[in-house]
Scaffold this motif. Sequence first.
Motif, short mmCIF file in Angstrom:
data_model
loop_
_atom_site.label_atom_id
_atom_site.label_comp_id
_atom_site.label_asym_id
_atom_site.label_seq_id
_atom_site.Cartn_x
_atom_site.Cartn_y
_atom_site.Cartn_z
N LEU A 109 -7.36 6.63 9.90
CA LEU A 109 -6.62 7.72 9.25
C LEU A 109 -7.58 8.71 8.59
CD1 LEU A 109 -3.71 5.67 7.66
CD2 LEU A 109 -3.49 7.38 9.47
N ILE A 110 -8.59 8.15 7.91
CA ILE A 110 -9.58 9.00 7.26
C ILE A 110 -10.38 9.77 8.32
CG2 ILE A 110 -11.68 9.02 5.84
CD1 ILE A 110 -10.53 6.60 4.36
N ALA A 111 -10.72 9.09 9.41
CA ALA A 111 -11.47 9.73 10.48
C ALA A 111 -10.67 10.87 11.10
CB ALA A 111 -11.84 8.71 11.56
N ARG A 112 -9.38 10.63 11.30
CA ARG A 112 -8.53 11.68 11.88
C ARG A 112 -8.50 12.91 10.97
NH1 ARG A 112 -3.64 13.97 11.96
NH2 ARG A 112 -2.71 14.52 13.97
N PHE A 113 -8.36 12.67 9.67
CA PHE A 113 -8.35 13.79 8.72
C PHE A 113 -9.70 14.51 8.72
CE2 PHE A 113 -9.68 15.20 4.47
CZ PHE A 113 -8.76 16.22 4.27
N SER A 114 -10.77 13.72 8.69
CA SER A 114 -12.10 14.32 8.54
C SER A 114 -12.53 15.11 9.78
CB SER A 114 -13.15 13.25 8.20
OG SER A 114 -13.30 12.35 9.27
N VAL A 115 -12.20 14.60 10.99
CA VAL A 115 -12.61 15.34 12.20
C VAL A 115 -11.81 16.63 12.33
CG1 VAL A 115 -13.41 13.29 13.44
CG2 VAL A 115 -11.04 14.04 13.72
N LYS A 116 -10.55 16.59 11.87
CA LYS A 116 -9.75 17.80 11.89
C LYS A 116 -10.28 18.81 10.88
CE LYS A 116 -4.94 19.35 11.73
NZ LYS A 116 -3.52 18.94 11.54
N LYS A 117 -10.64 18.29 9.68
CA LYS A 117 -11.14 19.16 8.62
C LYS A 117 -12.52 19.71 8.96
CE LYS A 117 -10.46 20.88 4.46
NZ LYS A 117 -9.31 21.77 4.16
N SER A 118 -13.37 18.85 9.53
CA SER A 118 -14.74 19.27 9.83
C SER A 118 -14.80 20.33 10.92
CB SER A 118 -15.60 18.07 10.22
OG SER A 118 -15.14 17.50 11.44
N ILE A 178 -8.65 11.19 20.24
CA ILE A 178 -9.12 9.81 20.21
C ILE A 178 -8.90 9.20 18.83
CG2 ILE A 178 -11.53 10.28 19.54
CD1 ILE A 178 -10.33 7.67 22.12
N ALA A 179 -8.95 10.01 17.79
CA ALA A 179 -8.66 9.52 16.44
C ALA A 179 -7.20 9.09 16.34
CB ALA A 179 -8.98 10.59 15.41
N LYS A 180 -6.30 9.84 16.98
CA LYS A 180 -4.88 9.47 17.00
C LYS A 180 -4.67 8.13 17.70
CE LYS A 180 -2.66 14.04 16.92
NZ LYS A 180 -1.84 15.00 17.71
N LEU A 181 -5.36 7.95 18.83
CA LEU A 181 -5.26 6.68 19.57
C LEU A 181 -5.68 5.51 18.69
CD1 LEU A 181 -4.82 5.06 22.17
CD2 LEU A 181 -7.19 5.60 22.80
N SER A 182 -6.74 5.70 17.92
CA SER A 182 -7.21 4.65 17.03
C SER A 182 -6.18 4.32 15.97
CB SER A 182 -8.53 5.08 16.37
OG SER A 182 -9.02 4.07 15.52
N VAL A 183 -5.52 5.34 15.43
CA VAL A 183 -4.47 5.13 14.42
C VAL A 183 -3.34 4.30 15.01
CG1 VAL A 183 -2.67 6.25 13.04
CG2 VAL A 183 -4.98 7.19 13.07
N PHE A 184 -2.88 4.65 16.20
CA PHE A 184 -1.77 3.93 16.83
C PHE A 184 -2.13 2.48 17.14
CE2 PHE A 184 -0.35 8.29 18.55
CZ PHE A 184 0.47 8.49 17.43
N SER A 185 -3.31 2.27 17.70
CA SER A 185 -3.70 0.90 18.08
C SER A 185 -3.88 0.02 16.85
CB SER A 185 -4.98 0.93 18.91
OG SER A 185 -6.09 1.33 18.14
N ASN A 186 -4.46 0.57 15.79
CA ASN A 186 -4.67 -0.21 14.57
C ASN A 186 -3.36 -0.53 13.86
OD1 ASN A 186 -7.56 -0.78 14.09
ND2 ASN A 186 -7.77 1.43 14.26
N THR A 187 -2.42 0.40 13.88
CA THR A 187 -1.11 0.15 13.29
C THR A 187 -0.43 -1.03 13.98
OG1 THR A 187 -0.83 2.49 12.71
CG2 THR A 187 1.16 1.14 12.77
N PHE A 188 -0.49 -1.02 15.30
CA PHE A 188 0.09 -2.11 16.10
C PHE A 188 -0.55 -3.45 15.76
CE2 PHE A 188 -0.63 -4.62 20.04
CZ PHE A 188 0.67 -5.08 20.22
N LEU A 189 -1.89 -3.47 15.66
CA LEU A 189 -2.59 -4.73 15.42
C LEU A 189 -2.39 -5.24 14.00
CD1 LEU A 189 -5.94 -4.15 17.36
CD2 LEU A 189 -4.00 -5.59 18.02
N VAL A 190 -2.32 -4.35 13.03
CA VAL A 190 -2.08 -4.78 11.65
C VAL A 190 -0.75 -5.51 11.55
CG1 VAL A 190 -1.56 -3.98 9.31
CG2 VAL A 190 -3.51 -3.04 10.52
N ILE A 191 0.29 -4.92 12.11
CA ILE A 191 1.63 -5.54 12.06
C ILE A 191 1.63 -6.87 12.79
CG2 ILE A 191 4.03 -5.27 12.78
CD1 ILE A 191 3.64 -2.23 12.45
#
Length: 208
Positions: A52-61, A10-23
């Motif tokens: 991006l931070i959430a994806r890193f942190s959930v993987k690390k945690s 779900i963190a990956k999905l958030s990264v993809f959707s936000n990248t699309f919206l920023v552009i």
Amino acid sequence: MSMAQEKIAIAKLSVFSNTFLVILKLVAGIMMLSVAVISEAIHSGMDLLAALIARFSVKKSAEPADHEHHFGHGKYENLSGMIEGVLIFVAAAWILFEAGRRLLGAEPDLKFLWGGIAVMGISTVVNLYVGTRLRKVAKKTDSLALEADAYHLLTDVGTSVGVFIALVLIQFTGYVWLDPAIAIVVAAIIIRAAFDITRRSTEGLLDK
């Protein structure tokens, strides 16, 4: 799928959707000369950074305890939330500065208003869908990082609706001052979200 895998997916999905919206928002805002739409692009940019931070942190945690981290790596999520909050404060400060400059100076003629209206509509739908899914997984897995990400996206839904309404009003009334005015409202909402996330993350780091 394990909880850790579900959190990362779900963190990956958030990264993809936000990248699309920023552009999408940034291109629209620059073409329109709209500080409100550009502020929304910055808002989504902060959401992307949070994702991006959430994806890193959930993987690390999810990593088990080791000789350096006797109680696991769960604090990474709290630390990521605090960093997100600080970065959002910076973005909000820029929005306030630019909106204030526009209000006090000459307002440019906005262009391609219907395009901006369409972009805000797309943003609302995408963030509502992804934010709702994020919040569901965050509650299920008790993830502060995903909860913070969901909070950002669902807050973005409200600001996107506000900008959408403002652009429609500008289209029919010609009141271009609504553009920087709504940008200031967006900045205020962003600041509130940043304060809440920073407070909760700090409390988590201090085991409060």
